[in-house]
Scaffold this motif. Structure first.
Motif, PDB file in Angstrom:
ATOM      1  N   ALA A 109      44.601  46.669  42.417  1.00  0.00           N
ATOM      2  CA  ALA A 109      45.413  47.326  41.219  1.00  0.00           C
ATOM      3  C   ALA A 109      46.194  46.388  40.275  1.00  0.00           C
ATOM      4  O   ALA A 109      46.310  46.661  39.211  1.00  0.00           O
ATOM      5  CB  ALA A 109      46.556  48.251  42.005  1.00  0.00           C
ATOM      6  N   PHE A 110      46.823  45.537  40.929  1.00  0.00           N
ATOM      7  CA  PHE A 110      47.813  44.682  40.270  1.00  0.00           C
ATOM      8  C   PHE A 110      47.061  43.957  39.189  1.00  0.00           C
ATOM      9  O   PHE A 110      47.440  43.673  37.716  1.00  0.00           O
ATOM     10  CB  PHE A 110      48.571  43.700  40.894  1.00  0.00           C
ATOM     11  N   SER A 111      45.929  43.242  39.654  1.00  0.00           N
ATOM     12  CA  SER A 111      45.061  42.418  38.512  1.00  0.00           C
ATOM     13  C   SER A 111      44.674  43.530  37.447  1.00  0.00           C
ATOM     14  O   SER A 111      44.417  42.804  36.563  1.00  0.00           O
ATOM     15  CB  SER A 111      43.823  41.932  39.382  1.00  0.00           C
ATOM     16  N   LEU A 112      43.767  44.717  37.770  1.00  0.00           N
ATOM     17  CA  LEU A 112      43.455  45.633  36.699  1.00  0.00           C
ATOM     18  C   LEU A 112      44.626  45.768  35.658  1.00  0.00           C
ATOM     19  O   LEU A 112      44.381  45.715  34.317  1.00  0.00           O
ATOM     20  CB  LEU A 112      43.101  46.664  37.356  1.00  0.00           C
ATOM     21  N   TRP A 113      45.759  46.149  36.235  1.00  0.00           N
ATOM     22  CA  TRP A 113      47.171  46.119  35.111  1.00  0.00           C
ATOM     23  C   TRP A 113      47.236  44.972  34.500  1.00  0.00           C
ATOM     24  O   TRP A 113      47.344  45.299  33.222  1.00  0.00           O
ATOM     25  CB  TRP A 113      48.423  46.498  36.253  1.00  0.00           C
ATOM     26  N   GLY A 114      47.177  43.869  35.281  1.00  0.00           N
ATOM     27  CA  GLY A 114      47.567  42.444  34.251  1.00  0.00           C
ATOM     28  C   GLY A 114      46.558  42.329  33.099  1.00  0.00           C
ATOM     29  O   GLY A 114      46.911  41.641  32.373  1.00  0.00           O
ATOM     30  N   LEU A 115      45.377  42.533  33.526  1.00  0.00           N
ATOM     31  CA  LEU A 115      44.219  42.141  32.602  1.00  0.00           C
ATOM     32  C   LEU A 115      44.300  43.126  31.259  1.00  0.00           C
ATOM     33  O   LEU A 115      44.061  42.737  30.148  1.00  0.00           O
ATOM     34  CB  LEU A 115      42.658  42.666  33.268  1.00  0.00           C
ATOM     35  N   LEU A 143      39.073  37.018  38.793  1.00  0.00           N
ATOM     36  CA  LEU A 143      38.626  36.301  40.073  1.00  0.00           C
ATOM     37  C   LEU A 143      39.290  37.182  41.015  1.00  0.00           C
ATOM     38  O   LEU A 143      38.646  37.500  42.084  1.00  0.00           O
ATOM     39  CB  LEU A 143      39.037  35.045  40.084  1.00  0.00           C
ATOM     40  N   VAL A 144      40.798  37.559  41.034  1.00  0.00           N
ATOM     41  CA  VAL A 144      41.392  38.082  42.155  1.00  0.00           C
ATOM     42  C   VAL A 144      40.729  39.658  42.107  1.00  0.00           C
ATOM     43  O   VAL A 144      40.546  40.333  43.211  1.00  0.00           O
ATOM     44  CB  VAL A 144      42.908  38.305  41.900  1.00  0.00           C
ATOM     45  N   ALA A 145      40.460  40.162  40.783  1.00  0.00           N
ATOM     46  CA  ALA A 145      40.181  41.733  41.073  1.00  0.00           C
ATOM     47  C   ALA A 145      38.482  41.606  41.429  1.00  0.00           C
ATOM     48  O   ALA A 145      38.412  42.523  42.121  1.00  0.00           O
ATOM     49  CB  ALA A 145      40.027  42.095  39.465  1.00  0.00           C
ATOM     50  N   TYR A 146      37.759  40.944  41.158  1.00  0.00           N
ATOM     51  CA  TYR A 146      36.324  40.612  41.756  1.00  0.00           C
ATOM     52  C   TYR A 146      36.425  40.726  43.337  1.00  0.00           C
ATOM     53  O   TYR A 146      35.638  41.276  43.763  1.00  0.00           O
ATOM     54  CB  TYR A 146      35.666  39.844  40.769  1.00  0.00           C
ATOM     55  N   LEU A 147      37.124  39.715  43.614  1.00  0.00           N
ATOM     56  CA  LEU A 147      37.286  39.428  44.908  1.00  0.00           C
ATOM     57  C   LEU A 147      37.592  40.708  45.803  1.00  0.00           C
ATOM     58  O   LEU A 147      36.977  41.018  46.796  1.00  0.00           O
ATOM     59  CB  LEU A 147      38.214  38.103  45.153  1.00  0.00           C
ATOM     60  N   ALA A 148      38.764  41.219  45.339  1.00  0.00           N
ATOM     61  CA  ALA A 148      39.211  42.568  46.165  1.00  0.00           C
ATOM     62  C   ALA A 148      38.382  43.649  46.169  1.00  0.00           C
ATOM     63  O   ALA A 148      38.060  44.248  47.110  1.00  0.00           O
ATOM     64  CB  ALA A 148      40.715  42.733  45.639  1.00  0.00           C
ATOM     65  N   TYR A 149      37.792  43.688  44.677  1.00  0.00           N
ATOM     66  CA  TYR A 149      36.764  44.707  44.627  1.00  0.00           C
ATOM     67  C   TYR A 149      35.647  44.422  45.437  1.00  0.00           C
ATOM     68  O   TYR A 149      34.852  45.365  46.198  1.00  0.00           O
ATOM     69  CB  TYR A 149      36.289  44.848  43.177  1.00  0.00           C
ATOM     70  N   SER A 150      34.936  43.292  45.533  1.00  0.00           N
ATOM     71  CA  SER A 150      33.932  42.921  46.433  1.00  0.00           C
ATOM     72  C   SER A 150      34.050  43.342  47.796  1.00  0.00           C
ATOM     73  O   SER A 150      33.378  43.957  48.507  1.00  0.00           O
ATOM     74  CB  SER A 150      33.495  41.571  46.134  1.00  0.00           C
ATOM     75  N   PHE A 151      35.190  43.043  48.319  1.00  0.00           N
ATOM     76  CA  PHE A 151      35.609  43.193  49.892  1.00  0.00           C
ATOM     77  C   PHE A 151      35.426  44.634  50.066  1.00  0.00           C
ATOM     78  O   PHE A 151      34.906  45.170  51.023  1.00  0.00           O
ATOM     79  CB  PHE A 151      36.706  42.499  50.231  1.00  0.00           C
TER      80      PHE A 151
END
Length: 440
Positions: A109-115, A143-151
């Motif tokens: 959620a944080f990474s999506l907001w920041g992007l 990178l953070v968003a994709y890693l969290a999303y992937s997991f």
């Protein structure tokens, strides 16, 4: 203690020997996580390239190269994330699993907001032509968003493999998950035009929290005894059927990812109808969602692979039509969105169900479901990375510039958005028939 209605397996017993039919409430509880995950995936695939290129002034080729580099880097981690998901599901420690899920959801959620809400200092520098800071910010958060999303995605998919044994049962499990995902992308397609892209982060945070609460009450996947040695990361590749299925999925996925990446450019500068964005996405994903019960019923009669092949044929017909549309053809494009959405229903029903059914006959084979889906999601990201990394630079090379209406740019968009996906879909259909249907 097992959840009510969920049988605990004895060591060595296969999940396939004890199917778990999902009730409506159980299906919603399990599938709900698909909604916020798809809600995140759509902006990263569709809105982010257009936002950075048009609103923030980053060159189109640079955006494509950034997405290709980050997704390629992130994709390498997916098999490890898959093995980690397998271990978490086998350990049967609900509190530990819940904590890991909450941390991953918060990072996402944080990474999506920041992007979509970069710091003002980076925006000011970018306006002066210095995009290095903005690109670094975007690369790190992507990178953070994709890693969290992937997991979260891999664990959710691996969870579902223990909830259905036969092809029809597994198709129903997938339909619950993907039906929620389609609802998520419909909401994500409408929300930016109503509240703006800045609202994406806070909204997805709430949706993730609600979905994780539902998952807590969902049926637990049936498990088998823990292997004495960890599964090798490459173990799924020893299965020739897995390799053949992944090749088909790769080619078909690139064909689907190119129109998704180029949709907003196509609407603005080919059809000259940017106001049709929300309508187009809603028609596409609503058609896919409504088609899921039909595809589940159809594949129970003709088979998963045959249903998938039928969907590919429908997609080819739809995208041939998209290649000949011109300015103002919004109504005709709406029909194409409906047809391609129906085809998407076959993709998301049949392909993951075929992968889930590859777990084999031995009890230990069921344990690498997360690992298999880790590789599967690596290929999914490769699809999207190739679409962005190839299609966007090619468009720029052919003379297309976002926001500039020209005959050359419109022709380039028609070729890239319509005809290229048709050719790739035809290749995928041929591979599916030759490498899977004939052999199986």
């Amino acid at each position: 203690m097992s959840k009510p209605g969920v049988a605990a397996l004895k060591p060595g017993l296969q999940a396939a020997d004890a199917p778990l039919p999902l009730s409506g409430g159980q299906g919603v509880a399990y599938g709900a996580l698909g909604l916020p995950l798809a809600f995140v995936a759509l902006p990263l695939t569709v809105h982010l390239p257009e936002h950075y290129a048009r609103e923030l002034g980053v060159p189109l080729a640079t955006v494509g190269a950034l997405l290709l580099a980050v997704r390629a880097t992130d994709a390498v981690s997916d098999p490890w994330l898959g093995r980690w998901a397998d271990n978490l599901l086998r350990q049967a420690k609900p509190l530990k699993l819940s904590l890991v899920l909450l941390v991953a959801a918060a990072l996402l959620a944080f990474s999506l907001w920041g992007l979509f809400s970069p710091p003002a200092v980076l925006l000011a520098a970018s306006a002066q032509g210095d995009t290095a800071g903005l690109l670094g910010w975007a690369a790190g958060l992507l990178l953070v968003a994709y890693l969290a999303y992937s997991f979260l995605t891999v664990l959710h998919q691996a969870w579902g493999t223990g909830l259905g044994a036969s092809e029809p049962a597994q198709a129903r499990v997938v339909a619950w998950r993907e039906g929620a995902a389609l609802l998520g992308v419909v909401v994500a397609s409408i929300l930016p035009s109503v509240w703006g892209v800045g609202a994406l982060g806070p909204v997805v945070a709430v949706l993730l929290l609600l979905a994780l609460g539902g998952l807590w009450w969902a049926p637990r996947p049936q498990t088998v005894a823990l292997l004495r040695q960890p599964r090798a990361l490459w173990s799924p590749w020893r299965d020739a059927r897995f390799r053949r299925l992944l090749l088909v999925y790769l080619v078909n996925g690139v064909a689907s990812a190119i129109p998704a990446t180029l949709l907003l450019f196509y609407l603005r500068d080919r059809l000259q109808a940017p106001e049709a964005q929300a309508m187009s996405l809603a028609l596409y994903f609503c058609a896919a969602a409504l088609s899921l019960p039909l595809w589940v019923k159809l594949v129970s009669r003709i088979g998963l692979a045959q249903g998938w092949l039928l969907g590919m044929g429908l997609a080819i017909v739809a995208f041939i039509g998209a290649s000949v549309l011109g300015p103002g053809d919004v109504a005709l494009f709406g029909l194409i969105c409906v047809a391609s959405g129906l085809a998407l229903g076959a993709d998301i029903t049949a392909a993951p169900a075929l992968l889930a059914r590859l777990k084999g006959q031995a009890a230990t084979e069921a344990e690498d479901a997360g690992l298999r889906f880790g590789w599967w999601n690596l290929v999914t990201k490769l699809n999207l990375a190739l679409a962005a990394g190839v299609a966007l630079p090619l468009l720029q090379w052919w003379g297309y510039q976002p926001g500039v209406v020209s005959a050359q740019g419109a022709t380039a968009l028609a070729l890239m958005y319509g005809l290229l996906p048709c050719l790739l879909k035809a290749c995928a259909a041929g591979l599916l028939y030759l490498l899977w249907i004939r052999k199986e």
